[in-house]
Structure formats: C-alpha cells, structure tokens
Design a protein around this motif. Structure first.
Motif, PDB file in Angstrom:
ATOM      1  N   GLY A 178      -2.825   8.569   4.293  1.00 40.86           N
ATOM      2  CA  GLY A 178      -2.570   9.216   3.008  1.00 40.86           C
ATOM      3  C   GLY A 178      -1.280   8.777   2.337  1.00 40.86           C
ATOM      4  N   SER A 179      -0.514   7.933   2.998  1.00 43.14           N
ATOM      5  CA  SER A 179       0.783   7.503   2.460  1.00 43.14           C
ATOM      6  C   SER A 179       0.702   6.222   1.654  1.00 43.14           C
ATOM      7  CB  SER A 179       1.769   7.290   3.613  1.00 43.14           C
ATOM      8  OG  SER A 179       1.913   8.467   4.362  1.00 43.14           O
ATOM      9  N   GLY A 180      -0.480   5.720   1.431  1.00 41.54           N
ATOM     10  CA  GLY A 180      -0.617   4.455   0.722  1.00 41.54           C
ATOM     11  C   GLY A 180      -0.405   3.290   1.661  1.00 41.54           C
ATOM     12  N   TYR A 181       0.146   2.218   1.127  1.00 36.04           N
ATOM     13  CA  TYR A 181       0.383   1.028   1.936  1.00 36.04           C
ATOM     14  C   TYR A 181       1.641   1.222   2.783  1.00 36.04           C
ATOM     15  CZ  TYR A 181      -3.288  -1.279  -0.632  1.00 36.04           C
ATOM     16  OH  TYR A 181      -4.506  -1.606  -1.165  1.00 36.04           O
ATOM     17  N   VAL A 182       1.551   0.783   4.026  1.00 40.72           N
ATOM     18  CA  VAL A 182       2.637   0.983   4.988  1.00 40.72           C
ATOM     19  C   VAL A 182       3.197  -0.382   5.381  1.00 40.72           C
ATOM     20  CG1 VAL A 182       3.210   1.895   7.278  1.00 40.72           C
ATOM     21  CG2 VAL A 182       1.500   3.059   5.871  1.00 40.72           C
ATOM     22  N   GLY A 240       2.349  -3.563   1.699  1.00 39.77           N
ATOM     23  CA  GLY A 240       2.160  -3.240   3.103  1.00 39.77           C
ATOM     24  C   GLY A 240       0.694  -3.321   3.457  1.00 39.77           C
ATOM     25  N   TYR A 241       0.303  -2.503   4.424  1.00 38.01           N
ATOM     26  CA  TYR A 241      -1.054  -2.535   4.950  1.00 38.01           C
ATOM     27  C   TYR A 241      -1.609  -1.128   5.020  1.00 38.01           C
ATOM     28  CZ  TYR A 241       0.432  -7.172   6.267  1.00 38.01           C
ATOM     29  OH  TYR A 241       0.904  -8.451   6.222  1.00 38.01           O
ATOM     30  N   ARG A 242      -2.918  -1.066   4.949  1.00 41.99           N
ATOM     31  CA  ARG A 242      -3.624   0.185   5.152  1.00 41.99           C
ATOM     32  C   ARG A 242      -5.008  -0.156   5.690  1.00 41.99           C
ATOM     33  NH1 ARG A 242      -4.010   3.957   0.970  1.00 41.99           N
ATOM     34  NH2 ARG A 242      -5.945   4.614   1.879  1.00 41.99           N
TER      35      ARG A 242
END
Length: 133
Positions: free
Chosen positions: A10-14, A52-54
């Motif tokens: 739920g935090s978007g791209y990490v 980032g990545y998800r």
C-alpha cells in the motif's frame, strides 16, 4: 525482498535501499536478484526520485514454490523426480525413483500451497495481540 514488498504494497513503489535496511540485506545482493524477478514479470518498476519496486499482483497470487523455482531452479531432490519421460537407463530398475517422486510431490504441493499473503497473515496472528500498555 518479495515479502517486504508485499508488506508495503500500500506504500506505492519501494526503494531497494528501504528493503535492504528493513531486512538487513545487502543492497548489492538485491540488485543481483532484481533481474530474475523483472524477467518473470513479478515486479513493477518505476524509475526516478519516487521510484522503486512493487509487486505486479497481490500477495495472495505468489506462492513460495513459484518464487523458489525462479530463484533456485528446480525443487526436485533429484533431476529424474520431476521428469515425465525419464532419460535414465536405470529408471526401470531404480528402487529409489518412487521415493524421490513422492518427496518431490510433497515438497511441491506444500510450497505451492503457501502464498506471500499466508505468511503475512501468520505473522499478523502471531504478533497481532502482542502489545504493551
């Protein structure tokens, strides 16, 4: 890494840096395994300052078996256990072949029955009521 991304879905791209810090894993190591996940379409990637990545799908769509086959290769204890047409001159007389096939079946069934969501749910159950006032 994938479990961390699932937990932060739920935090978007990490960023890899954030995953590395939370999981106490080398960022360099994560950079080495990213291509494996990118080529299998498990991850979505976003470049840039908020990049980032998800996960490409929800955590309940990824099994531990699938992830291990991507990163480690076969789950079979011996090569012939996963083959339909066994290319071994001893296969007709091999008394261990049924044992290896049975073990492969149990390993596969077990690991393919556990999703990233299952792991998160188990963790939540284990630590869900662990609070101090």
């Amino acid at each position: 890494m994938l479990l961390d991304l699932a937990e932060h879905q739920g935090s978007g791209y990490v960023s890899l840096k954030a995953v590395a810090e939370r999981q106490n894993i080398s960022k360099k190591y994560l950079e080495q395994i990213i291509p494996i996940f990118n080529s299998s379409n498990i991850l979505k990637t976003n470049r840039g300052s908020q990049g980032g990545y998800r996960l490409a799908k929800t955590p309940d769509k990824y099994t531990v078996g699938e992830i291990l086959r991507l990163t480690e290769g076969s789950l079979s204890p011996v090569l012939c256990a996963e083959q339909e047409m066994i290319d071994c001159e001893r296969s007709k007389d091999c008394i261990m072949l049924p044992i290896w096939k049975g073990l492969y079946h149990v390993i596969t069934e077990y690991l393919d029955g556990i999703t990233l969501q299952d792991i998160m749910d188990r963790q939540s159950e284990q630590y869900g009521n662990d609070y101090v006032i």
